[in-house]
Design a protein around this motif. Structure first.
Motif, PDB file in Angstrom:
ATOM      1  N   SER A 149       0.825  -1.200   0.000  1.00  0.00           N
ATOM      2  CA  SER A 149       0.000   0.000   0.000  1.00  0.00           C
ATOM      3  C   SER A 149       0.860   1.251   0.000  1.00  0.00           C
ATOM      4  O   SER A 149       0.539   2.244  -0.654  1.00  0.00           O
ATOM      5  CB  SER A 149      -0.917  -0.010   1.238  1.00  0.00           C
TER       6      SER A 149
ATOM      7  N   ARG B  66       0.831   3.966  -2.912  1.00  0.00           N
ATOM      8  CA  ARG B  66       0.396   5.337  -2.626  1.00  0.00           C
ATOM      9  C   ARG B  66       1.391   6.373  -3.104  1.00  0.00           C
ATOM     10  O   ARG B  66       1.022   7.490  -3.484  1.00  0.00           O
ATOM     11  CB  ARG B  66       0.173   5.494  -1.118  1.00  0.00           C
TER      12      ARG B  66
ATOM     13  N   ARG C  16      -9.165   3.753  -2.898  1.00  0.00           N
ATOM     14  CA  ARG C  16     -10.066   3.000  -2.018  1.00  0.00           C
ATOM     15  C   ARG C  16      -9.670   1.528  -1.947  1.00  0.00           C
ATOM     16  O   ARG C  16      -9.747   0.896  -0.883  1.00  0.00           O
ATOM     17  CB  ARG C  16     -11.499   3.135  -2.528  1.00  0.00           C
TER      18      ARG C  16
ATOM     19  N   ASP D 240      -6.872   1.308   0.421  1.00  0.00           N
ATOM     20  CA  ASP D 240      -7.380   1.452   1.790  1.00  0.00           C
ATOM     21  C   ASP D 240      -8.043   0.157   2.257  1.00  0.00           C
ATOM     22  O   ASP D 240      -7.865  -0.269   3.406  1.00  0.00           O
ATOM     23  CB  ASP D 240      -8.383   2.604   1.869  1.00  0.00           C
ATOM     24  N   ASP D 241      -8.821  -0.462   1.363  1.00  0.00           N
ATOM     25  CA  ASP D 241      -9.489  -1.714   1.731  1.00  0.00           C
ATOM     26  C   ASP D 241      -8.483  -2.811   2.048  1.00  0.00           C
ATOM     27  O   ASP D 241      -8.675  -3.620   2.962  1.00  0.00           O
ATOM     28  CB  ASP D 241     -10.418  -2.170   0.604  1.00  0.00           C
TER      29      ASP D 241
ATOM     30  N   ASP E  44      -7.335  -2.036   5.419  1.00  0.00           N
ATOM     31  CA  ASP E  44      -8.411  -2.152   6.407  1.00  0.00           C
ATOM     32  C   ASP E  44      -8.701  -3.601   6.742  1.00  0.00           C
ATOM     33  O   ASP E  44      -8.854  -3.957   7.911  1.00  0.00           O
ATOM     34  CB  ASP E  44      -9.687  -1.484   5.883  1.00  0.00           C
TER      35      ASP E  44
ATOM     36  N   GLN F 247     -18.974   3.558   5.607  1.00  0.00           N
ATOM     37  CA  GLN F 247     -18.181   2.676   4.739  1.00  0.00           C
ATOM     38  C   GLN F 247     -18.931   1.372   4.457  1.00  0.00           C
ATOM     39  O   GLN F 247     -18.903   0.862   3.335  1.00  0.00           O
ATOM     40  CB  GLN F 247     -16.847   2.370   5.422  1.00  0.00           C
TER      41      GLN F 247
ATOM     42  N   GLN G  82      -1.341   3.267   9.487  1.00  0.00           N
ATOM     43  CA  GLN G  82      -1.929   2.460  10.549  1.00  0.00           C
ATOM     44  C   GLN G  82      -1.830   3.194  11.882  1.00  0.00           C
ATOM     45  O   GLN G  82      -1.115   4.190  12.023  1.00  0.00           O
ATOM     46  CB  GLN G  82      -1.233   1.103  10.624  1.00  0.00           C
TER      47      GLN G  82
ATOM     48  N   VAL H 131      -2.436  10.479   4.944  1.00  0.00           N
ATOM     49  CA  VAL H 131      -2.007   9.299   4.204  1.00  0.00           C
ATOM     50  C   VAL H 131      -2.016   9.629   2.719  1.00  0.00           C
ATOM     51  O   VAL H 131      -2.962  10.224   2.202  1.00  0.00           O
ATOM     52  CB  VAL H 131      -2.941   8.109   4.500  1.00  0.00           C
TER      53      VAL H 131
END
Length: 688
Positions: free
Chosen positions: A331, A335, A371, A374-375, A378, A438, A651, A668
């Motif tokens: 990630s 990013r 997204r 992010d998922d 997450d 969400q 995180q 982020v």
């Protein structure tokens, strides 16, 4: 007692009786006594000295009388009376006369009669001894059987309840010593190559597990031969047994018996169990020891299986940790290149370009990519329980409308018709509004994605009597295969039609939904009649009362209102990211923007440029962002500037580290245009 009364009394008995004073003077006697002594009339016995009629020496007779005075009613010995060829046994009893004087009553009987009685008595003694021996043997047998039974029971408990194999084996040898009275007992385990036995447990005479017999090769000594031949060896004649090589030791220690058993698992020797004893070993014991050997072999197999499972569990845990690290790194790496892409698109939007439709389309694709990243993070954090909910009382209708607003453009682009049905009375839940939004957004996005163009979508909110809020998201899209329904919330679950429709995600969205809903104490379920029939997702959440004083949500202005000159320092080792941040902040009204690519140049720029907004990347070469933030704080004369971390690591622990390093905020990558505008609306930039 007078002589006459004694004579009258004694004449009633068949035995010869004398009444004698302690000094040996005869006071009286019956006729049988007179006959035995050799006088005609019993009156002739009176006042005679016993020494005169007995064939014993004076000291011997004196000793007998002294003994008689002390040990009443006992045989005091054999004496000769009258005819020297006749020997008599005398039994004496101490009696007290009417005048309190002490006398001895002597009962005299021929020795041959006494001998017969003695023989009979001896026979009775022999019978009694035989009975005692029989009973002792029976008791010993019972005790042995009890010990064997308790040994078997306790061995079973030890093998089952001991957590570690060495504990179980040690307990086995202890029980062989305590229950079976073994001199010592030992257990060896075979190495993986099946070439050597290693001593694991030893109890009794020897307790050490090192030394000469701590390691025995297969085939060496009796233990190694038992392992190699896979045959037990039991003997009650240790001395002279060819298998016992050290006969001198066996003699010295008094060893009588030996019992050794191979421990065999699935045809393979996994060890040897053996014991020496200083007494013979019965058949019941040897039979039980054979059973115990099988039990020990099973315990070794159980331990092997448990060790294998533990290694697999550890390997899975390590793989899971590496997966989490990979996702975090992935990630972060995803990013970083998104920063200039997103900032560049934001810049194009602000520049009133001629291709706004294309730019906004690219923005949406970037948002989708952000997204997905992010998922990915997450789902990893939620599965590890590292997500903390920020609960507050919130209306479900607000969450629905927020989710609808987030996807409004997507729904419009797909030509879908969305119907929202809300109850007349507000329904409140205590929840993290961001996370619950969400959830609804994910369900609505799925409904939009898996419904053909121009489909019908609906969100219905109701409140049930059991104080449950129901949020039902329904579509008339492609539906879900019946077989797939039970696994639809599992991680990475995908329909077989997904790839054909080119609509596939990562298969993590519904897993996120399920975990987030359950973290709120709710449930989520899905129904579908199969392919082509649409689907319905239902979220159930516990309701709560409305707040006493309705919360007035702080409306944060996203307007770019800057009342003081804004000087921005952007630090990033990615040149494209620095360039885009510079351009976009200039577009947002910054007076001047400076950039730096590493820590030393950033420190120098901070001291000369004097920015009031500093954005630092964390993963800088040479000096990371945390250290750079600490040095900036140390060199600053005041806290009038805003120090913001801009990083791919988002995180909880990353935010904690940035806060400890002195950062005011943590963004982020890639930051949205709204997040940058939010920074510019900070009170530090709007002082009058």
């Amino acid at each position: 007692m007078t002589p006459e009364s004694f004579e009258k009394f004694a004449n009633a008995f068949r035995d010869a009786l004398l009444l004698v004073a302690p000094d040996g003077t005869i006071h009286a006697g019956n006729q049988q006594a007179a006959t035995a002594i050799g006088v005609v009339d019993q009156t002739q016995l009176r006042h005679r000295d016993l020494a005169e009629v007995a064939g014993e020496s004076a000291p011997r007779l004196k000793e007998l009388l002294r003994l008689a005075r002390r040990t009443s009613d006992e045989t005091i010995g054999a004496i000769d009376l009258g005819d020297p060829s006749l020997s008599h046994r005398v039994i004496a009893r101490r009696i007290t006369g009417a005048d309190e004087r002490i006398f001895l009553m002597l009962r005299i009987e021929p020795q041959h009669i006494a001998t017969r009685q003695f023989a009979a008595l001896n026979e009775k003694f022999d019978q009694l001894n035989r009975e005692i021996a029989r009973r002792r043997a029976a008791e010993l047998q019972l005790r042995t059987e009890r010990d064997v039974a308790e040994f078997g029971r306790d061995i079973g408990i030890a093998l089952v309840q001991s957590r570690r194999l060495d504990e179980a084996l040690m307990r086995c040898t202890e029980l062989m010593v305590s229950r079976l009275n073994a001199a010592f007992a030992r257990i060896w385990l075979a190495d993986e190559e099946q070439t050597e036995l290693i001593l694991i447990a030893s109890s009794g005479l020897y307790t050490h597990v090192d030394g000469q017999h701590s390691r025995i090769r297969f085939g060496d000594y009796k233990i190694g031969r038992i392992a190699q031949r896979q045959r037990s060896h039991v003997t009650n004649r240790v001395i002279g047994d060819a298998e016992v090589h050290d006969q001198e030791w066996a003699k010295r220690e008094g060893m009588i018996a030996f019992a050794g058993y191979p421990l065999i698992d699935d045809g393979v020797t996994v060890g040897v169990m053996a014991m020496f004893a200083r007494h013979p070993i019965g058949e019941s014991v040897t039979a039980l020891l054979a059973t115990v050997a099988n039990g020990v072999a099973l315990r070794i197999r159980k331990q092997s299986i448990e060790d294998g499972l533990a290694r697999q569990t550890e390997a899975l845990r390590e793989a899971d940790r590496r997966k989490d690290e990979f996702l975090a790194m992935l990630s972060h790496e995803l990013r970083n290149p998104l920063v200039p892409v997103r900032s560049g698109l934001d810049l194009l939007v602000l520049s009133d370009s001629d291709h706004q439709d294309a730019i906004r389309m690219m923005q949406r694709q970037v948002e989708h990519l952000v997204r997905l990243v992010d998922d990915l993070l997450d789902v990893s954090r939620i599965m590890r329980g590292k997500v903390e909910l920020r609960r507050e009382r919130v209306q479900v209708a607000q969450l629905v409308e927020h989710a609808r607003d987030m996807l409004r453009h997507t729904i419009d682009q797909a030509g879908h018709q969305l119907t929202i049905r809300l109850p007349e009375q507000p329904v409140w839940v205590e929840a993290d509004p961001v996370r619950l939004t969400q959830v609804i957004e994910n369900l609505l996005k799925n409904a939009c994605k898996y419904t053909d163009h121009g489909g019908k979508l609906s969100i219905t909110v109701t409140k049930q009597d059991d104080d449950q809020a129901l949020i039902r998201v329904q579509d008339n899209g492609v539906g879900i295969e019946i077989d797939l329904l039970p696994q639809v919330f599992e991680l990475f679950t995908q329909s077989t039609r997904t790839l054909e429709r080119s609509q596939g995600g990562l298969g993590i969205g519904l897993t996120l939904v399920k975990n987030l809903v359950e973290m709120h104490g709710g449930t989520v379920s899905v129904t579908s009649d199969g392919l082509g029939t649409g689907s319905t997702f239902t979220v159930r959440l516990p309701c709560c009362h409305a707040p006493c004083e309705p919360d007035e949500a702080a409306v944060r202005s996203t307007a770019n209102v800057i009342s003081c000159p804004l000087r921005v320092l952007a630090v990033d080792d990615n040149r494209a990211a620095r360039l885009m941040l510079e351009k976009i902040f200039e577009k947002l009204g910054a007076e001047e923007v400076a950039t730096a690519e590493d820590g030393p140049s950033a420190l120098e720029a901070f001291s000369t440029f004097r920015p009031n907004l500093v954005l630092l990347d964390i993963g800088l070469p040479g000096m990371d962002g945390y250290e750079l933030a600490r040095r900036i704080r140390q060199s600053a004369t005041d806290d009038s500037f805003l120090l913001v971390a801009l990083t791919g690591y988002g995180q909880h622990e990353d935010r904690q580290k940035s806060k400890l390093a002195g950062f005011d905020d943590h963004l982020v990558k890639p930051p949205s245009i709204d997040q940058l505008r939010q920074l510019l609306s900070h009170p530090r930039f709007n002082r009058s």
